[in-house]
Write a protein that holds these residues in place. Structure first.
Motif, PDB file in Angstrom:
ATOM      1  N   MET A 102      35.720  42.484  43.417  1.00  0.00           N
ATOM      2  CA  MET A 102      35.759  42.884  42.148  1.00  0.00           C
ATOM      3  C   MET A 102      36.388  41.575  41.530  1.00  0.00           C
ATOM      4  O   MET A 102      36.290  41.258  40.401  1.00  0.00           O
ATOM      5  CB  MET A 102      36.422  44.114  42.133  1.00  0.00           C
ATOM      6  CG  MET A 102      35.760  45.213  42.391  1.00  0.00           C
ATOM      7  SD  MET A 102      34.515  45.677  41.567  1.00  0.00           S
ATOM      8  CE  MET A 102      34.997  46.452  40.046  1.00  0.00           C
ATOM      9  N   LYS A 103      37.419  40.657  41.996  1.00  0.00           N
ATOM     10  CA  LYS A 103      37.972  39.718  41.446  1.00  0.00           C
ATOM     11  C   LYS A 103      37.175  38.690  41.284  1.00  0.00           C
ATOM     12  O   LYS A 103      37.118  38.132  40.115  1.00  0.00           O
ATOM     13  CB  LYS A 103      39.233  39.256  42.367  1.00  0.00           C
ATOM     14  CG  LYS A 103      39.828  38.219  41.838  1.00  0.00           C
ATOM     15  CD  LYS A 103      40.916  37.589  42.842  1.00  0.00           C
ATOM     16  CE  LYS A 103      41.779  36.410  42.410  1.00  0.00           C
ATOM     17  NZ  LYS A 103      42.945  35.889  43.067  1.00  0.00           N
ATOM     18  N   SER A 104      36.189  38.316  42.211  1.00  0.00           N
ATOM     19  CA  SER A 104      35.063  37.295  42.021  1.00  0.00           C
ATOM     20  C   SER A 104      34.107  37.740  40.677  1.00  0.00           C
ATOM     21  O   SER A 104      33.752  36.703  40.407  1.00  0.00           O
ATOM     22  CB  SER A 104      34.344  37.421  43.275  1.00  0.00           C
ATOM     23  OG  SER A 104      33.274  38.219  43.310  1.00  0.00           O
ATOM     24  N   PHE A 105      34.127  38.965  40.521  1.00  0.00           N
ATOM     25  CA  PHE A 105      33.341  39.388  39.345  1.00  0.00           C
ATOM     26  C   PHE A 105      34.054  39.178  37.978  1.00  0.00           C
ATOM     27  O   PHE A 105      33.453  39.333  36.816  1.00  0.00           O
ATOM     28  CB  PHE A 105      32.849  40.868  39.461  1.00  0.00           C
ATOM     29  CG  PHE A 105      31.642  41.102  40.447  1.00  0.00           C
ATOM     30  CD1 PHE A 105      31.204  40.038  41.193  1.00  0.00           C
ATOM     31  CD2 PHE A 105      31.748  42.242  40.916  1.00  0.00           C
ATOM     32  CE1 PHE A 105      30.238  40.299  41.913  1.00  0.00           C
ATOM     33  CE2 PHE A 105      30.830  42.623  41.873  1.00  0.00           C
ATOM     34  CZ  PHE A 105      30.188  41.543  42.599  1.00  0.00           C
ATOM     35  N   GLY A 106      35.353  38.846  37.917  1.00  0.00           N
ATOM     36  CA  GLY A 106      35.987  38.976  36.987  1.00  0.00           C
ATOM     37  C   GLY A 106      37.101  40.202  36.462  1.00  0.00           C
ATOM     38  O   GLY A 106      37.674  40.600  35.345  1.00  0.00           O
ATOM     39  N   PHE A 107      36.948  41.236  37.386  1.00  0.00           N
ATOM     40  CA  PHE A 107      37.856  42.438  37.103  1.00  0.00           C
ATOM     41  C   PHE A 107      39.252  42.115  37.588  1.00  0.00           C
ATOM     42  O   PHE A 107      39.500  41.255  38.470  1.00  0.00           O
ATOM     43  CB  PHE A 107      37.360  43.557  37.917  1.00  0.00           C
ATOM     44  CG  PHE A 107      36.029  44.139  37.398  1.00  0.00           C
ATOM     45  CD1 PHE A 107      35.769  45.095  36.293  1.00  0.00           C
ATOM     46  CD2 PHE A 107      34.889  43.783  37.783  1.00  0.00           C
ATOM     47  CE1 PHE A 107      34.885  45.882  35.787  1.00  0.00           C
ATOM     48  CE2 PHE A 107      33.572  44.201  37.302  1.00  0.00           C
ATOM     49  CZ  PHE A 107      33.485  45.310  36.288  1.00  0.00           C
ATOM     50  N   LYS A 108      40.147  42.850  36.743  1.00  0.00           N
ATOM     51  CA  LYS A 108      41.678  42.514  37.069  1.00  0.00           C
ATOM     52  C   LYS A 108      42.195  43.842  37.590  1.00  0.00           C
ATOM     53  O   LYS A 108      42.086  44.937  37.060  1.00  0.00           O
ATOM     54  CB  LYS A 108      42.262  42.046  35.862  1.00  0.00           C
ATOM     55  CG  LYS A 108      43.617  41.888  35.774  1.00  0.00           C
ATOM     56  CD  LYS A 108      44.375  41.306  34.622  1.00  0.00           C
ATOM     57  CE  LYS A 108      45.916  40.955  34.730  1.00  0.00           C
ATOM     58  NZ  LYS A 108      46.342  40.609  33.597  1.00  0.00           N
ATOM     59  N   THR A 109      43.089  43.657  38.579  1.00  0.00           N
ATOM     60  CA  THR A 109      43.880  45.149  39.196  1.00  0.00           C
ATOM     61  C   THR A 109      44.963  45.510  38.308  1.00  0.00           C
ATOM     62  O   THR A 109      45.644  44.452  37.772  1.00  0.00           O
ATOM     63  CB  THR A 109      44.456  44.666  40.380  1.00  0.00           C
ATOM     64  OG1 THR A 109      45.133  43.463  40.568  1.00  0.00           O
ATOM     65  CG2 THR A 109      43.044  44.494  41.649  1.00  0.00           C
ATOM     66  N   LEU A 110      45.152  46.622  38.011  1.00  0.00           N
ATOM     67  CA  LEU A 110      46.443  47.118  37.536  1.00  0.00           C
ATOM     68  C   LEU A 110      47.585  46.520  38.306  1.00  0.00           C
ATOM     69  O   LEU A 110      48.834  46.311  37.465  1.00  0.00           O
ATOM     70  CB  LEU A 110      46.301  48.715  37.587  1.00  0.00           C
ATOM     71  CG  LEU A 110      47.787  49.374  36.810  1.00  0.00           C
ATOM     72  CD1 LEU A 110      47.770  49.118  35.322  1.00  0.00           C
ATOM     73  CD2 LEU A 110      47.708  50.789  37.245  1.00  0.00           C
TER      74      LEU A 110
END
Length: 379
Positions: free
Chosen positions: A283-291
């Protein structure tokens, strides 16, 4: 109906053999079923790492919330009962709701949803107010993914309130995260069949310190949720007081056998950690950011911010994944727009990789180019 992959806090996917174990009809008084209950109760203590001399496990019909309410209705004194609730998420809020419904005096210490319970603040409260008869908190707060410091809090409860009972809601951690019940001074630990031990829904259980449980006799505000009465009848007859969830318990026996075959807690934790790392990296590689930031070590579930992309709509994102047989969860935090991806239950690294490929396809269908700009602002 086709099975879907459930990346949720529960209910969860279970193995085919666990489902097949339910294809037997047994009466509640059948010796085979009574042996199943005995095996389950003993195995839970073994997983908890405690002795049957000092602890017992008490199964309760219903979801995990039923067992939590059973502990409170049983263990809080009727006369001077007062509970300190440590809350940093939706499941801590639920504890407060239960106590309110029971009419039990409560003090709640609230913490931020993306932060652990603050040990120093708790100690300050315990030193200030010596009237608490019970202290309660959630271990793995799956509304966000925060893993709380239950051992540090337990040490403080024992130090400042040695006569108080300490409850830990270990719903989504027991069996996959090491819990030192003795070292943490936990008196009541609650979990559910359909969590990290990968049974099916139908019952929950409380692992209770016998010394504390005995003192609660006659306190219960409920007939069916009286843990002392449930324990006494199980010990005396091997049977439930009221109709047990026979099929769910047969499934749980099979799930426990598979748990041991996988390597017990260490084996289950290793798989869940790998699942978690795959989904977070992807998900990080897709550009999503964790809370949550890197200071949090939980690996049960991960909350991701909604991306600030003009084409992103969570309902479309959710529905697109569901059409592909992949079920994620809306966020349960109140401070930010998030969704959650869990990695417990009968899920494996290949499933996490497949979910990532589905996320990629759904984003493409929503005309969202991956990777998204990591420098963008987030909600």
């Amino acid at each position: 109906m086709n099975d879907k992959k459930l990346y949720t806090p529960g209910p969860l996917n279970v193995s085919l053999s666990t489902k097949e174990a339910m294809l037997v009809d047994l009466g509640s008084r059948d010796l085979e079923f009574m042996d199943t209950v005995k095996y389950i109760r003993s195995k839970l203590l073994e997983i908890a790492g405690v002795s049957s001399d000092d602890f017992t496990s008490v199964p309760v019909q219903g979801s995990g919330t039923f067992a939590i309410e059973a502990v409170f209705t049983t263990s809080v004194p009727r006369t001077n009962g007062k509970v300190l609730v440590l809350e940093n998420g939706a499941y801590g809020v639920r504890i407060g709701q239960i106590l309110n419904a029971l009419g039990i005096q409560t003090k709640t210490l609230k913490f931020l949803e993306d932060e652990k319970v603050d040990v120093k603040m708790v100690e300050k409260e315990l030193m200030k107010d010596q009237s608490f008869t019970n202290v309660a908190m959630v271990h793995s707060e799956t509304s966000s993914g925060v893993l709380n410091p239950i051992k540090e809090i337990g040490v403080l409860v024992e130090k400042h309130l040695p006569d108080a009972s300490y409850l830990v809601d270990a719903m989504s951690s027991f069996g996959a995260i090491d819990i030192d019940m003795e070292g943490s001074n936990i008196d009541f630990l609650v979990s559910s069949a359909n969590k990290c031990l990968e049974g099916v829904p139908g019952f929950s259980y409380a692992i209770c310190r016998k010394e504390r449980l005995r003192k609660c006799k006659g306190w219960s505000r409920s007939l069916v949720l009286d843990l002392v009465a449930q324990w006494e009848v199980l010990e005396r007859t091997g049977q439930f007081r009221f109709t047990p969830p026979t099929h769910a318990m047969l499934a749980f026996r099979q799930a426990l056998l598979e748990y041991e075959k996988e390597g017990g807690l260490s084996g289950r934790a290793q798989r869940y950690k790998e699942n978690c790392q795959i989904i977070r990296d992807g998900m990080k590689s897709f550009g999503f950011k964790t809370l949550l930031d890197a200071s949090h070590e939980g690996y049960i579930i991960t909350s991701f911010y909604f991306p600030q992309h003009s084409n992103f709509d969570f309902q479309d994102f959710y529905s697109g994944l569901k059409e592909k047989g992949q079920v994620i969860y809306p966020g349960k935090v109140t401070k930010a727009a998030c969704f959650r991806i869990g990695n417990i239950g009968h899920l494996f690294p290949r499933d996490m990789r497949h979910l990532l490929s589905c996320v990629k396809e759904v984003c493409r269908d929503m005309d969202i180019t991956l990777p998204m700009d990591m420098k963008q602002d987030w909600i």
